[in-house]
Design an enzyme around this catalytic site. Structure first.
Site, mmCIF file in Angstrom:
data_model
loop_
_atom_site.group_PDB
_atom_site.id
_atom_site.type_symbol
_atom_site.label_atom_id
_atom_site.label_comp_id
_atom_site.label_asym_id
_atom_site.label_seq_id
_atom_site.Cartn_x
_atom_site.Cartn_y
_atom_site.Cartn_z
ATOM 1 N N MET A 184 -1.660 -6.750 7.312
ATOM 2 C CA MET A 184 -2.813 -7.904 6.671
ATOM 3 C C MET A 184 -2.165 -8.637 5.441
ATOM 4 O O MET A 184 -3.130 -8.916 4.527
ATOM 5 C CB MET A 184 -3.853 -7.104 6.407
ATOM 6 C CG MET A 184 -4.461 -6.123 7.483
ATOM 7 S SD MET A 184 -5.659 -4.847 6.829
ATOM 8 C CE MET A 184 -5.798 -3.797 8.472
ATOM 9 N N SER A 185 -0.897 -8.803 5.199
ATOM 10 C CA SER A 185 -0.425 -9.264 4.045
ATOM 11 C C SER A 185 0.757 -10.223 4.267
ATOM 12 O O SER A 185 1.157 -10.576 5.413
ATOM 13 C CB SER A 185 -0.368 -8.305 2.891
ATOM 14 O OG SER A 185 0.688 -7.607 3.385
ATOM 15 N N HIS A 206 -5.389 -9.480 -1.058
ATOM 16 C CA HIS A 206 -5.485 -9.598 0.382
ATOM 17 C C HIS A 206 -6.432 -10.940 0.728
ATOM 18 O O HIS A 206 -7.448 -10.926 -0.101
ATOM 19 C CB HIS A 206 -5.706 -8.372 1.076
ATOM 20 C CG HIS A 206 -4.565 -7.274 0.876
ATOM 21 N ND1 HIS A 206 -4.991 -6.546 -0.109
ATOM 22 C CD2 HIS A 206 -3.597 -7.020 1.609
ATOM 23 C CE1 HIS A 206 -3.923 -5.661 -0.350
ATOM 24 N NE2 HIS A 206 -3.263 -5.901 0.743
ATOM 25 N N TYR A 233 -8.386 -10.338 2.911
ATOM 26 C CA TYR A 233 -9.594 -9.969 3.584
ATOM 27 C C TYR A 233 -10.603 -9.510 2.284
ATOM 28 O O TYR A 233 -11.847 -9.143 2.452
ATOM 29 C CB TYR A 233 -9.414 -8.613 4.206
ATOM 30 C CG TYR A 233 -8.715 -7.567 4.022
ATOM 31 C CD1 TYR A 233 -9.155 -6.927 2.762
ATOM 32 C CD2 TYR A 233 -7.431 -7.338 4.240
ATOM 33 C CE1 TYR A 233 -8.316 -5.702 2.084
ATOM 34 C CE2 TYR A 233 -6.691 -6.498 3.661
ATOM 35 C CZ TYR A 233 -7.118 -5.621 2.476
ATOM 36 O OH TYR A 233 -6.371 -4.642 1.943
ATOM 37 N N GLU A 234 -10.057 -9.828 1.181
ATOM 38 C CA GLU A 234 -10.758 -9.227 -0.013
ATOM 39 C C GLU A 234 -11.755 -10.621 -0.236
ATOM 40 O O GLU A 234 -12.931 -10.355 -1.245
ATOM 41 C CB GLU A 234 -10.089 -8.862 -1.171
ATOM 42 C CG GLU A 234 -9.102 -7.547 -1.141
ATOM 43 C CD GLU A 234 -8.044 -7.300 -2.203
ATOM 44 O OE1 GLU A 234 -8.713 -7.039 -3.331
ATOM 45 O OE2 GLU A 234 -7.191 -7.613 -1.869
ATOM 46 N N ALA A 275 2.521 -1.857 4.064
ATOM 47 C CA ALA A 275 2.522 -1.009 5.001
ATOM 48 C C ALA A 275 2.099 -1.601 6.275
ATOM 49 O O ALA A 275 1.598 -2.630 5.993
ATOM 50 C CB ALA A 275 1.316 0.009 4.672
ATOM 51 N N HIS A 292 -7.225 4.630 6.455
ATOM 52 C CA HIS A 292 -6.300 3.992 5.314
ATOM 53 C C HIS A 292 -5.727 5.203 4.599
ATOM 54 O O HIS A 292 -4.461 5.011 3.985
ATOM 55 C CB HIS A 292 -7.168 3.458 4.202
ATOM 56 C CG HIS A 292 -6.367 2.616 3.160
ATOM 57 N ND1 HIS A 292 -5.394 1.577 3.341
ATOM 58 C CD2 HIS A 292 -6.602 2.901 1.681
ATOM 59 C CE1 HIS A 292 -4.914 1.325 2.098
ATOM 60 N NE2 HIS A 292 -5.862 1.886 1.085
ATOM 61 N N HIS A 328 -3.734 0.576 -4.915
ATOM 62 C CA HIS A 328 -3.179 -0.719 -5.517
ATOM 63 C C HIS A 328 -3.635 -0.943 -7.064
ATOM 64 O O HIS A 328 -4.987 -0.789 -7.245
ATOM 65 C CB HIS A 328 -3.745 -2.222 -4.582
ATOM 66 C CG HIS A 328 -3.128 -2.307 -3.386
ATOM 67 N ND1 HIS A 328 -2.282 -3.321 -3.359
ATOM 68 C CD2 HIS A 328 -3.287 -1.727 -2.238
ATOM 69 C CE1 HIS A 328 -1.930 -3.415 -1.993
ATOM 70 N NE2 HIS A 328 -2.567 -2.270 -1.377
ATOM 71 N N SER A 348 0.699 -1.248 0.153
ATOM 72 C CA SER A 348 0.266 0.111 -0.097
ATOM 73 C C SER A 348 0.934 1.272 0.129
ATOM 74 O O SER A 348 1.766 1.362 0.809
ATOM 75 C CB SER A 348 -0.887 0.028 1.141
ATOM 76 O OG SER A 348 -2.006 -0.734 1.211
ATOM 77 N N ASN A 355 2.080 3.899 10.770
ATOM 78 C CA ASN A 355 1.072 4.310 11.856
ATOM 79 C C ASN A 355 1.709 3.551 13.036
ATOM 80 O O ASN A 355 2.124 2.546 12.964
ATOM 81 C CB ASN A 355 -0.323 4.286 11.609
ATOM 82 C CG ASN A 355 -0.646 2.793 11.299
ATOM 83 O OD1 ASN A 355 -0.504 2.476 10.294
ATOM 84 N ND2 ASN A 355 -1.243 2.128 12.459
#
Ligand code: HPA
Length: 285
Positions: free
Chosen positions: A212-213, A84, A86-87, A114, A248, A62, A31, A236
């Site tokens: 998350m990846s 990902h 989560y998609e 990220a 995001h 992306h 990201s 962050n």
């Protein structure tokens, strides 16, 4: 033939029909880090949507394409945009792209992302070399019939992130003067950011960054014997560590701010990789 492997072969045939380029290094851009690909010496591009069966990323920031080209004379395939869990894709689809780049010929994979900083010594904008990971909160991408053509049923994961590549990252940091942190990356499913309690849990289990990846991709890449390394951009401080809610847009903006250092570090890393013999044996033994 195994269904997952069949799909992989179909995707490989589709890419080969469009481009004749043999990458030595595969680079997955996380990201906000996708712009890196645009300053490569680009030879070809393939949109994911032009590869039948290829999972398409839906995340803002992306782009969704492979870029083939040279960095410091080294042939690289870069992914602008990843997929990902989560998609809603099955893990076998989430790791299809990294496997595909391995089948294209890449022996080394540079994973980037990220991530939220969990270690209090980190500051947003820092780059973190991934030394190890925890994937226990997401399903293994290796669940299901083993793809014997790629690797063994019970692969060793005692050195997912190649020690030799970690040395090269440190050398690249030294050569460029870019400050690099290091630590353990912990993968969560997302798409929600974690709760403060989950981040405390992450820290108490030895995590330094949450994302998350990446870790599932690293596992699939190791399964097939690729040399893996990873760099997180700490965008962050993770939930509960600052008094700001997470979003995001801020993640993307922080990644943008780190883009210069990221570019310097990754370019130098690829140059150093290019100095080596690319074979897996040479990096792991
Ligand atoms: N948590 C998980 N993934 C992330 C974060 C985070 O705080 N920041 C960027 N990606």
């Amino acid at each position: 033939m195994n269904e997952v492997y069949e799909k992989l072969r179909r995707c490989l045939a589709a890419v080969k029909k469009k481009v004749a380029f043999e990458p030595k290094v595969a680079l997955i851009l996380g990201s906000g880090l996708g712009d890196y690909a645009e300053q490569m010496d680009i030879k070809a591009m393939v949109n994911y949507s032009d590869i039948d069966g290829f999972p398409i990323s839906t995340v803002a920031g992306h782009k969704g394409r492979f870029i083939f080209g040279y960095v410091e004379g080294v042939p690289v395939v870069a992914m602008q945009g990843r997929v990902h869990y989560y998609e809603g894709y099955p893990m076998s689809d989430v790791v299809l792209p990294v496997r595909l780049m391995g089948l294209m010929g890449a022996k080394t994979v540079i994973l980037t992302n990220a991530a939220g900083g969990v270690n209090y010594n980190f500051t947003p904008g820092d780059l973190m070399m991934i030394t190890d990971h925890v994937t226990s909160f997401v399903p293994s991408p290796l669940i299901g019939p083993n793809i014997d053509e790629l690797g063994t049923r019970f692969p060793d994961m005692s050195e997912v992130y190649s020690k030799k590549l970690r040395e090269k990252i440190k050398q690249a940091a030294k050569n460029t003067g870019v400050l690099i942190q290091q630590g353990t990356y912990m993968q969560f499913t997302g798409p929600n950011y974690e709760t403060p309690a989950e981040i405390r849990l992450c820290r108490s289990l030895g995590g330094d960054a949450a994302g998350m990846s990446t870790a599932c991709e690293a596992m699939a890449a190791r399964h097939m014997g690729l040399n893996v390394c990873g760099i997180s951009c700490i965008t962050n401080m993770a939930a509960g560590m600052s008094n700001k809610p997470l979003n995001h847009k801020e993640v993307q903006e922080a990644a943008d701010m780190a883009a210069d250092n990221f570019k310097k570090l990754v370019t130098e890393l690829i140059r150093l990789i290019g100095e080596d013999d690319y074979s897996c044996e040479s990096l792991y033994n």
